[in-house]
Motif scaffolding. Structure first.
Motif, short mmCIF file in Angstrom:
data_model
loop_
_atom_site.label_atom_id
_atom_site.label_comp_id
_atom_site.label_asym_id
_atom_site.label_seq_id
_atom_site.Cartn_x
_atom_site.Cartn_y
_atom_site.Cartn_z
N GLN A 16 0.39 -0.99 0.16
CA GLN A 16 -0.04 -0.35 0.02
C GLN A 16 1.02 1.36 0.05
O GLN A 16 0.44 2.30 0.96
CB GLN A 16 -0.70 0.15 1.61
N GLY A 17 2.25 1.00 -0.64
CA GLY A 17 3.04 2.50 -0.41
C GLY A 17 2.95 3.23 -2.44
O GLY A 17 3.59 2.10 -3.23
N ALA A 18 4.31 3.82 -2.26
CA ALA A 18 5.24 4.04 -3.46
C ALA A 18 6.83 4.04 -3.22
O ALA A 18 7.04 4.34 -1.68
CB ALA A 18 4.50 4.95 -3.95
N GLY A 55 1.19 9.46 -2.04
CA GLY A 55 -0.69 9.69 -1.76
C GLY A 55 -0.18 8.60 -1.57
O GLY A 55 0.11 7.49 -1.48
N ILE A 56 -1.86 7.64 -0.41
CA ILE A 56 -2.19 6.74 -0.03
C ILE A 56 -2.65 5.82 -1.42
O ILE A 56 -3.57 6.09 -1.83
CB ILE A 56 -3.58 7.42 0.41
N VAL A 57 -2.04 4.55 -0.57
CA VAL A 57 -2.47 3.36 -2.22
C VAL A 57 -4.41 2.82 -1.36
O VAL A 57 -3.38 2.08 -0.18
CB VAL A 57 -1.12 2.86 -2.06
N HIS A 58 -4.53 2.67 -2.29
CA HIS A 58 -5.98 2.44 -1.60
C HIS A 58 -6.56 1.31 -3.09
O HIS A 58 -6.43 1.53 -3.67
CB HIS A 58 -7.16 2.87 -1.11
N GLY A 59 -7.11 0.26 -3.04
CA GLY A 59 -7.14 -0.72 -3.70
C GLY A 59 -6.11 -0.99 -4.74
O GLY A 59 -4.98 -0.84 -5.05
N ALA A 63 -4.22 7.85 -4.64
CA ALA A 63 -5.17 9.29 -4.25
C ALA A 63 -3.87 11.03 -3.96
O ALA A 63 -2.34 10.66 -3.28
CB ALA A 63 -5.28 9.47 -2.39
N ASP B 570 -9.25 -2.56 1.11
CA ASP B 570 -8.50 -2.01 2.01
C ASP B 570 -8.61 -0.30 1.94
O ASP B 570 -7.72 0.43 2.18
CB ASP B 570 -6.84 -2.07 1.64
N ARG B 576 -9.05 4.96 6.36
CA ARG B 576 -8.23 4.30 6.60
C ARG B 576 -7.06 4.92 7.60
O ARG B 576 -7.03 5.21 8.52
CB ARG B 576 -7.09 3.41 5.54
N GLN B 596 1.60 3.64 6.10
CA GLN B 596 1.07 3.53 5.13
C GLN B 596 -0.58 3.99 4.98
O GLN B 596 -1.55 4.55 3.65
CB GLN B 596 0.97 2.59 3.90
#
Ligand code: SRM
Ligand SMILES: Cc1cc2nc3c(=O)[nH]c(=O)nc-3n(C[C@H](O)[C@H](O)[C@H](O)COP(=O)(O)OP(=O)(O)OC[C@H]3O[C@@H](n4cnc5c(N)ncnc54)[C@H](O)[C@@H]3O)c2cc1C
Ligand code: SF4
Ligand code: FES
Lengths: 110, 861
Positions: A16-18, A55-59, A63, B570, B576, B596
């Protein structure tokens, strides 16, 4: 022919990151989803150039940290109603080794 | 696998909304067929009033064009009326003989105008006000005839009367009650309304009962082109009278032709007679349930449905005005849209949503008249009333309270605060703390932000030019919003935010945006659902989630999402960060923070700038600094070529434009000089602003600077639902502006006044006085307890100002001023949470923690 450059190990990128790869042509962001899928996009938001890597990684989305546009990681396209596209780069993971091609993909996958 | 078949009967607002929600939730689940007996695709029925008034056109109010149905693979049958449901073979049959099979059936047949069963009710020229055909009939009549009579002084009747008047007719409104809109207004407000409408040229006949509609002895000539005529021979039953004509186009003009005379006058029980060439009956609506009844489905003033919008036949669902949920058949769109959402959720077989009823409010859509009412505005046993009346200004306000909660409201003339009152009612907020100011509206309780100050009455907003900037943050103009609402068919504030960004940032223009939305899309779409989930990933709201975390001992984010049935794997950017905070607050010593799930500022411990660089603000305890510290900052600024150095509004120094990869080195130097992070980036304790105080100032009563330093040392590092600011002023001159802080202290000769819930940001709010204490130790203890109460009870991203307003100052006093034991427990929990929190995040990172966050993992040329 695609030229692959090995840039990282899967574990270097948080779930969930980069992380960022610096290249002569600008920064490329490599994303890792919860499901361990890996994607690479130009680290520039189609809106006003925000660094997507932050940004925030989701799915399968990230974002943008500046104004919260959501960008699809698999297509680089902004989630409607926003319109825009970040260039995608081919990535592959073999035995945990992440490789990247510096030639952006030209077709838009759906 | 073959797709299931879904048939919708009733091509109207509720049914189509359900399909739109369904397509969003499960686009490929069904083959969908829609039957509607009107010849049109789905349109915005609410806007028939503005169409009649000539303010909008029929084209502008179409919601789903025929292309839309085609694009979404929906088979549309217009002008076909379903006359039979064969539940055994699961088929529906239309009046033209066509039929369709279903696996799931959705009945959204709406309702029809009730036509008074008086002699002459079946004459040509007597109609209801329900659909485009009715409006066409009225427009046609207005160009041929002079006298219109509207029966019924409710919302619909007044809107019809207003429209007909604007179309040049001479209009009388006949009403059986003592005053207009008796279901929405009390008498004084209704009198004001009547006066204003009379000034517009309408005539009123109150307390009048219709006895008979009288026909013209001789046929009038040439009238009623395109007008719908209702012939008794075609429609024998009175109940059927208002039903839709079976097939388009409307029958040829029959009015006044041949032997069928047209209505000419209306006669009342008292014998009086007035001329009437057009009679519009707006005396009520009746749910269209004949079809459902004939299929053996239980009906009782509407088709009975449960909380999942299912009828007694589990394959058949129903939404909209035809449905009766817990004894109520709603007649406004906001609740119907909530039903649509729930129904779609079940049709999509997600099966988590429940409809639990709605509270409704109403507005009258007559341009130039501002009217709002909601809830129980008549009062009664156990109710109290607060009333304001200024006939000269045409303004009237009445609030009805029960047990110190708002139960109802009527606003006439100045409807600025309607949405706020509605919110207070929905949230059952205890208003005892601001009861004295309640009547004067939101901005009189400390809230004078742009939204409030500019005023949001319909007329004033709609007078603004299209180029007027509405949202200052995102530069969105009025014209942009109207365009988006029309073109993209937006109904809710959230949708307008998504499409235009208007009011999506600081939110102070929300009221303006809602007004523009209401004026463009009509009605009361802004009304919030009865329960607001945290985000689209869950059905639960903030409080339920926090309670579940504690009760079910949920300790990680995946565990919480699973236990509460999250809809996404998630989460999203809304839930979150909130969950991360709630878990951290619940389990301070155990929970492992999820980087995260933090917004970049909190992940990188700096404020991201528009060019992707960061700013760095080290802590200066209580605003104090030393030459040595200043020199260290100057050295850092030189060494890293910092482009800008600025003194902040929080009494410290900001270094701007630092590249992310330089952050650890910058922090290293600052850390060596003794600085810790100022958390200028976090939903966390920010600054403690102080003034000079008794050490130097000739007016100082206590050591405000020293106390500020102590407070900052006690609270720094704490994560809070939103940013949290404090200040200590040495005397009531209040140079540290303590009365607009989340927790502010004003020193006085005899001790310390503690103030809470202030805000100097988007909407300025002055603090409430919590209590007075005598010693510095008490200040510290109260501060710890208050901070912890806020941490444990507020919703994520809710600052103390809205939190205090939501829960009420008395609640806070009860928990931590009056209850000493609980105060000490709260403070104790705060100190426990502070132990792991007071680790300088900068130092951790210069020591190598999360190093990869800051540097590119690879540089390739
Ligand atoms: C640096 C500073 C302005 C300055 O140059 O003085 C500042 C800068 C920002 N403020 Fe502020 N605020 C600063 C003092 C204030 C004050 C004054 C004060 O604290 O006395 C206020 C009003 C007081 C208050 O909060 O009640 C203030 C009210 C806001 C608000 C509105 C908060 C609200 O509840 O209405 C925001 C937006 C938000 O938090 O969502 C905001 C948000 C921001 C952000 C973080 C915007 C952002 O998300 O990027 C700005 C970061 C700029 C940057 O790039 O670093 N800033 N901000 C001040 C830092 C103080 C410090 O030392 O930490
Ligand atoms: C003039 C006017 C102004 C209004 N103003 C407001 C307002 O300001 N705010 C507000 O909240 N609400 C307002 N309303 C009410 C609002 O329009 C309704 O609550 C809403 O349209 C109801 O939606 P529905 O889908 O239940 O019914 P409808 O929109 O009436 O849809 C039902 C459809 O089903 C069709 N139908 C019925 N039986 C059959 C059958 N057997 N076969 C095929 N088709 C069938 C009907 O012809 C109709 O087209 C107003 C209504 C009117 C008429
Ligand atoms: S520092 Fe504050 S007031 Fe200034 S532009 Fe940024 S958010 Fe707005
Ligand atoms: S730059 Fe990405 S959302 Fe604005």
């Amino acid at each position: 022919m695609t030229t692959w450059i090995e840039v990282a190990h899967l574990d270097d990128i948080p779930r969930q990151g980069a992380r960022v790869i610096k290249t002569a042509a600008g920064d490329i962001a490599i994303f890792r989803t919860l499901e361990d899928e890996i994607f690479a996009l130009r680290d520039k938001c189609p809106h006003k150039g925000g660094p997507l890597s932050q940004g925030i990684v989701h799915g399968k989305k990230v974002a943008c940290p500046l104004h919260d546009w959501k960008i699809n990681l698999d297509t680089g396209l902004a989630v409607a109603p926003d319109v825009g596209c970040a260039a995608r780069y081919p990535v592959q993971v073999i035995d945990g080794a992440v490789s990247l091609s510096l030639t952006p993909e030209t077709t838009l996958s759906e | 696998m073959a797709r299931m078949k879904l048939v919708l009967v009733g091509n109207g607002m509720a049914g189509m909304r359900t399909l739109e929600e369904l397509l969003k939730a499960a686009p490929d689940h069904y083959d969908i067929t829609v039957f509607g007996d009107e010849p049109h695709p789905n349109y915005n029925r609410i806007m028939l009033s503005p169409v009649l008034a000539g303010e909008q056109t029929v084209e502008q109010i179409v919601l789903n064009s025929r292309d839309w149905y085609a694009e979404n693979g929906i088979t549309l049958h217009t002008g076909k009326r379903i006359v039979k449901i064969d539940r055994k073979n699961r088929r529906v049959e239309a009046d033209d003989g066509s039929s369709a099979a279903y696996d799931r059936l959705l009945l959204a047949t709406g309702s029809k105008s009730f036509i008074l069963p008086v002699p002459g009710a079946d004459l040509p020229g007597v109609i209801g006000f329900r659909d485009i055909a009715d409006v066409d009939a009225m427009i046609a009549a207005s160009s041929h005839y002079k006298h219109a009579v509207v029966i019924g002084g409710g919302l619909l009747g007044l809107e019809a009367a207003n429209g007909l008047k604007l179309r040049g007719m001479d209009v009388s409104v006949v009403h059986i009650g003592d005053w207009l809109l008796e279901r929405q207004l009390d008498e004084p407000a209704a009198r004001l309304l009547q006066k204003n409408l009379e000034e517009k040229g309408l005539k009123f006949l109150l307390k009048k009962q219709t006895a008979e509609l009288v026909s013209s002895p001789t046929p009038a000539s040439g009238g009623g082109v395109g007008e719908r005529a209702l012939l008794s021979s075609e429609r024998p039953s009175l109940l059927e009278l208002a039903a839709k004509s079976p097939s388009p186009p409307a029958p040829p003009p029959l009015a006044g032709v041949g032997s069928t005379p047209r209505v000419r006058a209306i006669r009342f029980k008292d014998g009086e007679e007035i001329p009437a060439d057009l009679v519009v009956m707006a005396v009520g609506i009746r749910p269209n349930t004949a079809l459902a009844e004939s299929a053996g489905l239980q009906c009782n003033r509407g088709l009975l449905v449960n909380d999942t919008m299912q009828t007694f036949d589990p394959r058949i669902y129903s939404v909209g005005e035809c449905a009766n949920h817990r004894g109520i058949a709603y007649g406004l769109v906001a609740p119907l849209f909530e039903q649509a959402k729930v129904c779609a959720n079940h049709l999509a077989e997600h099966g988590v949503a429940r409809y639990q009823g709605s509270m409704t409010s109403t507005k009258l859509k007559v341009t130039g008249i501002d009217l709002f009412s909601a809830g129980n505005y008549m009062g009664g046993d156990g109710h109290e009333e607060i009333v304001f009346q200024d006939v000269g200004r045409g303004s009237y306000k009445k609030l009805v309270l029960k047990d110190n909660k708002l139960a109802g409201a009527v606003l006439y003339g100045d409807t600025l605060d309607g949405a706020w009152y509605f919110e207070l009612m929905r949230d059952a907020t205890d208003v005892s703390d601001f009861r004295d100011k309640l009547l004067f509206g939101r901005h009189h309780i400390g809230d004078s932000g742009a939204g409030g100050g500019m005023g949001d009455e319909m007329s004033r907003v709609m007078l603004l030019p299209d180029s007027a900037e509405i949202c200052g943050c995102n530069g969105v103009c009025k014209g942009d919003i109207i365009k988006a609402v029309r073109e993209k068919k937006l109904f809710t504030l959230d949708e307008v935010r998504a499409h235009t960004k208007a009011s999506g940032s600081c939110g102070s223009c929300t009221g303006l945006v809602e007004t523009i939305l209401a004026a463009t899309a009509g009605g009361d779409y802004s009304t919030a659902p009865s329960k607001k989930p945290l985000c689209g990933c869950t059905e639960h709201n903030h409080d339920e989630i926090r309670a579940a975390i504690m009760q079910n001992n949920l300790k990680t984010m995946p565990e919480t999402m699973q236990s509460l049935g999250w809809k996404t794997p998630d989460g999203c950017t809304k839930c979150r960060p909130a969950l991360n905070y709630y878990l951290l607050c619940a389990w301070p010593t155990e929970y492992v923070d999820d980087a995260q799930s933090r917004y970049i500022n909190e992940r990188a411990h700096g404020n991201i700038q528009k060019d992707g660089s960061f700013s760095v603000v080290p802590r200066m305890w209580g605003g104090l600094t030393t030459p040595k510290e200043l020199r260290a900052i100057a050295d850092v600024a030189d060494k890293f070529n910092v482009p800008e150095v600025k003194v902040t509004g929080g009494q410290r120094i900001d270094l701007f434009g630092i590249k992310k990869e330089d952050l650890p080195a910058v922090w290293q130097d600052l850390s060596d000089a003794g600085f810790v992070s100022g958390h200028a980036y976090g939903k966390a304790l920010r600054t403690v602003k102080t003034c000079v105080g008794s050490q130097w100032c000739r007016f100082g009563t206590q050591d405000s600077t020293g106390l500020g330093v102590k407070l900052e040392q006690m609270t720094w590092g704490s994560w809070t639902p939103h940013k949290y600011k404090m200040a200590v002023s040495g005397c009531p001159r209040n140079c540290a502006e303590a009365t607009i802080k989340d927790f502010g202290i004003v020193c006085v000769d005899s001790g310390y006044e503690l103030h809470v819930g202030g805000n100097g940001g988007i909407k300025v709010r002055v603090t409430d006085l919590l209590c007075k204490v005598e010693t510095e130790e008490q200040v510290m203890q109260y501060c710890a307890a208050f901070t912890q109460l806020y941490r444990e009870e507020a919703h994520y991203l809710e600052r103390t100002a809205p939190w205090v307003e939501r829960v009420g100052l008395s609640h806070i006093k009860a928990k931590m001023v009056e209850d000493e034991a609980n105060r000490n427990l709260l403070a104790e929990r705060f100190f426990i949470s502070q132990k792991p929190a007071q680790v300088d995040p900068w130092k951790e990172r210069t020591a190598g923690a999360l190093k990869r966050e800051f540097i590119p993992i690879r540089v390739v040329s």
